[in-house]
Structure formats: C-alpha cells, structure tokens
Design an enzyme around this catalytic site. Structure first.
Site, PDB file in Angstrom:
ATOM      1  N   THR A  32       0.861  -1.187   0.000  1.00 47.97           N
ATOM      2  CA  THR A  32       0.000   0.000   0.000  1.00 47.97           C
ATOM      3  C   THR A  32       0.892   1.230   0.000  1.00 47.97           C
ATOM      4  O   THR A  32       2.037   1.174   0.461  1.00 47.97           O
ATOM      5  CB  THR A  32      -0.881   0.033   1.257  1.00 47.97           C
ATOM      6  OG1 THR A  32      -0.018   0.001   2.397  1.00 47.97           O
ATOM      7  CG2 THR A  32      -1.819  -1.145   1.305  1.00 47.97           C
ATOM      8  N   LYS A  38     -14.610  18.460   9.379  1.00 49.46           N
ATOM      9  CA  LYS A  38     -15.761  18.516  10.278  1.00 49.46           C
ATOM     10  C   LYS A  38     -15.861  19.923  10.869  1.00 49.46           C
ATOM     11  O   LYS A  38     -15.095  20.298  11.749  1.00 49.46           O
ATOM     12  CB  LYS A  38     -15.638  17.469  11.377  1.00 49.46           C
ATOM     13  CG  LYS A  38     -16.981  17.183  12.004  1.00 49.46           C
ATOM     14  CD  LYS A  38     -16.965  15.903  12.802  1.00 49.46           C
ATOM     15  CE  LYS A  38     -18.385  15.442  13.073  1.00 49.46           C
ATOM     16  NZ  LYS A  38     -18.418  14.294  13.958  1.00 49.46           N
TER      17      LYS A  38
END
Ligand code: AMP
Length: 541
Positions: A185, A440
């Site tokens: 990855t 957020k």
C-alpha cells in the site's frame, strides 16, 4: 455429485501461453529507459519470459520466493513478470518513489531474494544494497554495462542471462491459490503493508476488467498503461492485454504530457489509463501541440477522483470517453467502473455527464456496501444520498496483509476501505472522501473532494487540494492550497467568490494559499497529510 467438467487451475502462465498462441504477431511497443523504442510482439515477449524463467530456475530459487522489480513500464519488465509468477515465484513490484527507508523496509519485510532494476534506479540500489541482507542477486534490466558492473558488485545482466538460455520452458502447474504477486500500500498512513495476490484472484480480476461494462478491452485495442506496473500491477492491464490479445504501449519513464501525446499519436493508442495528475499534464500538452488525440477513444481515470472539468475537456475537445474507476491496492484494484445502463440512454446529456462522474458500479465478482460510521457492520440504505463507510468483498479482495496473522476484515467478512461514500439503487458509487480527509466544521461534514473539484474547474487553477485547518470556533474549516495556471493573476478573493453560487455559504473555504507545488505520494495522489502538517494552523493567527 460433482460436475463432470475439466478442472484447470487459473494460472498467470496461461495468459502468456494464450497471447503467444493466438496473438503472437500483435505488437508490443516499449519506450526504454534511454529513450529508444523497442517494437516487439507477444511471441517474443513469451519467448523471452521463458528464457528468463530458465535463468531464474538456474539461480536455485524455491517456490514462492520473492523476486522484486524496481522498473518502469517496459518490455523487459513485462517479460520478467510472466517469468516470475509463471514459475511459481512471487513478483514483488516496488514503487521507486517511496522514501529510501520505506524501500528498505518493504524489501526486508517481503524478504526479497532477487531484485531486478532499471538504469534510472541504480543510485537507489546502491543506497539500499547494504541494508537488505536477504537479497542474493541484483539483476540489471538491460545489456552489459560497465558502470553498473562497477557500481553493484556481482550484478547480473538481464540481456546476458536470457541470451544464455533456451526459449523452451514448460510452465509448471500448481494450486491456483498460490501467491503470484505482491504490492505494498502506498503508505500515506504508517508503514506500507503488503497485499499478496494469488493466481486465481489475478485471473478472475483480469476477466472482470476486460468486460464491456468495465474497461471494455479487446483485440482491437492499443492500450497505454500510464499507471505504473508498480502501482497495483498497472491496474491489471499487462494481464488483460494478454487475455484479449491487445497491443501494449509501455511508456517507460516519460510520463510527462508531451511524451504521452507523442506515443498516443504515433502508435494510435485507443485507450490510456492513469491518475488525474497525469491527465492534467496530457491535456495541457495536447493543447500546446495542437494534437487532436484522434485515435484515443477512452481514457480510464482512477486513483483519485476525476475532476468534472477534466472529464468535460476529454469529451468536448477530444471526443474521448472517460471511464471513471475506483479501487485500491487491497482490491487488485478494480472495485467499480463507470459505464451507463440501457435505461440511461433516455437521460439528457447533462444528466448522463453527472452520472458518469460517479465512481461507477461493481463488476460481477465484487460486492459493495456502506455501513454506519459509528457501527461498522450496520448496513445503510443504497439510496444515493446516505453516506457511510465503504466496504467490499469478493474474489480479488484482500483478507489479510502479508506477515499479519490477524484478519483485515470486519467481523462479518467485509474489507473496510477507509473511504466514505454513497451507493444508489443501481450500485453506482460516489466517494465523498477518505474518512481522514473529511472536514468537520461545527459538527457538520464538508467534502474536501467537492471543494477541490470546484477549484479545479476554475480556468486559472492548475491543481488544488482542500484540507481541514484547525479553527478556534468551528474545530475545522476548509482551506484551499492551489497552484495557479501559468501567467494567471487570480486573487484569493476571486477564487473564494467563485464558490459562492456552487456550495452552501458555510461550506465556502476560509482561505486560499497559493503555492508553486503540491507534494504528491509515490502514486501521484496529493499528500494531504503533509499539507495538513504545513498549513493546518493557518487559521489560528
Ligand atoms: P491505492 O491503494 O494507493 O490505490 O489507494 C486507494 C485509495 O485511492 C482509495 O481508497 C480511494 O481513497 C482513492 N481512490 C481510488 N480511486 C478513486 C477514485 N476514482 N475517486 C476517488 N478516490 C479514489
């Protein structure tokens, strides 16, 4: 009672056997590291892969030993892939853009016995050599070269090795679940982890990517995988090309727009595949040279979200249809591809365009679901607007990472991708963000991807990343990090004003920082983690 049909293990060697037998004279074009072009075909690729398989077996490797490659997309790399996996060894493709410490980490983690490398990576090999005690042989992908021999004692030369060997080689048969290749990855968080594919998973994935509703590949195609062979096996294209008998145009190290335009026009490429940053360069180069990219019917965009302006440019200026696809190293990679259904022919062009911007729907063989962000196994509705954790399962999806005894799956057997998405009732997937990239603000989520797409739709912006910056009142607020197009005079206020009729007022970014460059990961994605470190506090003063 069992069915009375033949059983043949699904092995990667069967792909090269098929390509040699039925598509032997189909061209393979390879740009070499020195810039020259080699024109070969599937017959010669197959013969050389058998020669190299003989050479590997003379090195005394054992089943499932790892043979690493640090190489561009070129013909020697392709031949070695088939030789390594076809012989029952594991082909470990290494991303040379990783930091040297990460490179050393993964060579040691994989316990590579042999490392193949292109000339470009000679300095890198010199740097890591003394830190990789498991490696028994370094093989230079080229002809004898005195500089290389001086730099790497006992190095072997690919061209010399294959010249000594016969092209007679009987591909061994073994269990189809045997490991075939290994890819780490990209490591945007923590150490890279190994995804270990099998022959069976690779073959089933190959069938799936060729399907008309996936990448629609056939013997008519001239494929240009710009996506590197070290990034999830070039999305499986070297296998797919052998399966359908397509021509491959392997671009070597020249991934800049001008070099790609040249290859597309000279070799009449019909389908090219890569990440958005590649297409940005290609579009600019085509505009500059006046090329019409006439042969190119499709381009596949994945790895990051396809900006709408990019899809529109391909369609309107080049009559090239963009296939937006989503996937991950852990998913081989194809998880979804965007092709419309019959019923969509009734939609207006605008509606079709909007639908095509989504990441598409899963091919047969994988299944997608979204779950509650708090409770990862509570499944949410496929209604096109409820968003949640994207999870996947299927024939070519990871179940555990190399060397980890624990499962990588949820308690009910799905792989959680870390992406946040919606699914509609037809299975069309729309990614809103990586969970860690969401912003957020005052308890409300804002998608950084949506804000990036808007910025990149402005003609004066070449590239933009939107990050969450810490804010004293709202916790986090979006900040745009943008690169202007050459000679642009755009101001911060002008870019912020551009958002005013496109998103709700509270979603408009608080600030724009203009920069000359945005750091990219080894696979061409914007390194938002670094940007957050650098600019995450700009709203605090
Ligand atoms: P990698 O394993 O390096 O290929 O990264 C996989 C990740 O890239 C996914 O989990 C997504 O976050 C992102 N990604 C891949 N394809 C797309 C796409 N079409 N749109 C948005 N993000 C994507």
């Amino acid at each position: 009672m069992q069915g009375h049909m033949m059983f043949q293990p699904l092995l990667i060697s069967s792909l090269i056997k098929h390509a040699e037998r039925y598509h032997g004279d189909t061209a393979i074009i390879s740009k070499n590291t020195d810039g020259t072009i080699t024109k070969t075909d599937w017959t010669h690729i197959s013969e050389n892969s058998k020669r190299f398989a003989n050479a590997l077996s003379a090195l005394g490797l054992k089943e499932s030993d790892r043979v690493a490659t640090i190489a561009w997309n070129n013909h020697r790399h392709l031949e070695s892939w088939y030789a390594i996996s076809g012989s029952g060894f594991v082909c470990h493709t290494i991303n040379p853009r990783l930091f040297p410490e990460q490179l050393v980490f993964i060579i040691n983690d994989a316990q590579d016995k042999v490392v193949l490398f292109d000339k470009t990576f000679l300095p890198l090999i010199k740097g890591v050599k003394s830190h990789t005690p498991h490696v028994e042989h370094f093989i230079y992908l080229g002809a004898y070269d005195q500089n290389v021999a001086d730099a790497v004692p006992n190095v072997k030369f690919y061209d010399v090795l294959i010249a000594e060997q016969s092209s007679e080689f009987e591909w061994p048969s073994f269990d189809e679940t045997t490991a075939s290749s290994l890819c780490y990855t990209s490591g945007t968080t923590g150490n890279p982890k190994g995804a270990l594919y099998s022959h069976r998973s690779t073959l089933l994935h190959t069938y799936a990517i060729c399907l008309p509703d996936s990448l629609n590949l056939s013997a008519h195609d001239v494929m240009l995988p710009v996506v590197p062979m070290f990034h999830v096996n070039a999305w499986g294209t070297p296998y797919a090309a052998a399966m359908v008998g397509a021509t491959l145009v392997l671009p070597g190290p020249g991934l800049d727009g001008a070099s790609l335009v040249e290859l597309i026009d000279e070799f009449k490429v019909t389908v090219a595949l890569g990440v958005p940053t590649i297409w940005q360069g290609l579009l600019a180069a085509a505009k500059q040279s006046g090329s019409r990219l006439e042969s190119m019917k499709r381009n596949v965009v994945g790895g990051s979200a396809c900006p709408p302006a990019m899809m529109a440019a391909f369609k309107n200026s080049y009559q090239c249809e963009t296939i937006h696809a989503w996937g991950m190293t852990e998913t081989s990679p194809l998880g979804s591809a965007n092709q419309l259904k019959a019923k969509h022919s009734l939609l207006s062009e605008d509606e079709k365009f909007k639908l095509r911007l989504s990441q598409g729907r899963p091919p047969f063989g994988v299944d997608l679901r979204i779950t509650d962000q708090e409770n990862g196994t509570h499944v949410l509705a496929n209604d096109g607007h409820t968003s949640g954790n994207l999870q996947i399962r299927g024939h070519w999806i990871i179940d555990s990472y190399l060397g980890k005894s624990s499962s990588a799956l949820t308690s009910d057997g799905w792989f959680d991708t870390g992406d946040i998405a919606t699914l509609d009732e037809d299975g069309y997937l729309t990614l809103s963000d990586r969970s860690k990239d969401l912003i957020k603000s005052g308890g409300e989520w804002i998608s950084s991807v949506e804000l990036e797409n808007i910025a990149m739709g402005h003609p004066d912006i070449a590239m933009a990343a939107v990050i969450a910056a810490t804010h004293p009142k709202w916790d986090e607020r979006p900040v745009v990090i943008a690169i202007k197009t050459p000679n642009s005079q755009i101001t911060e206020q002008q870019l912020l004003d551009y958002y005013s009729d496109k998103v709700a007022k509270w979603q408009i970014p608080d600030k724009v920082v203009f920069v000359d460059a945005i750091p990219l990961t080894g696979t061409g994605k914007m390194l938002k983690r670094d940007l957050r470190e650098q600019y995450g506090h700009v709203l605090l003063n």
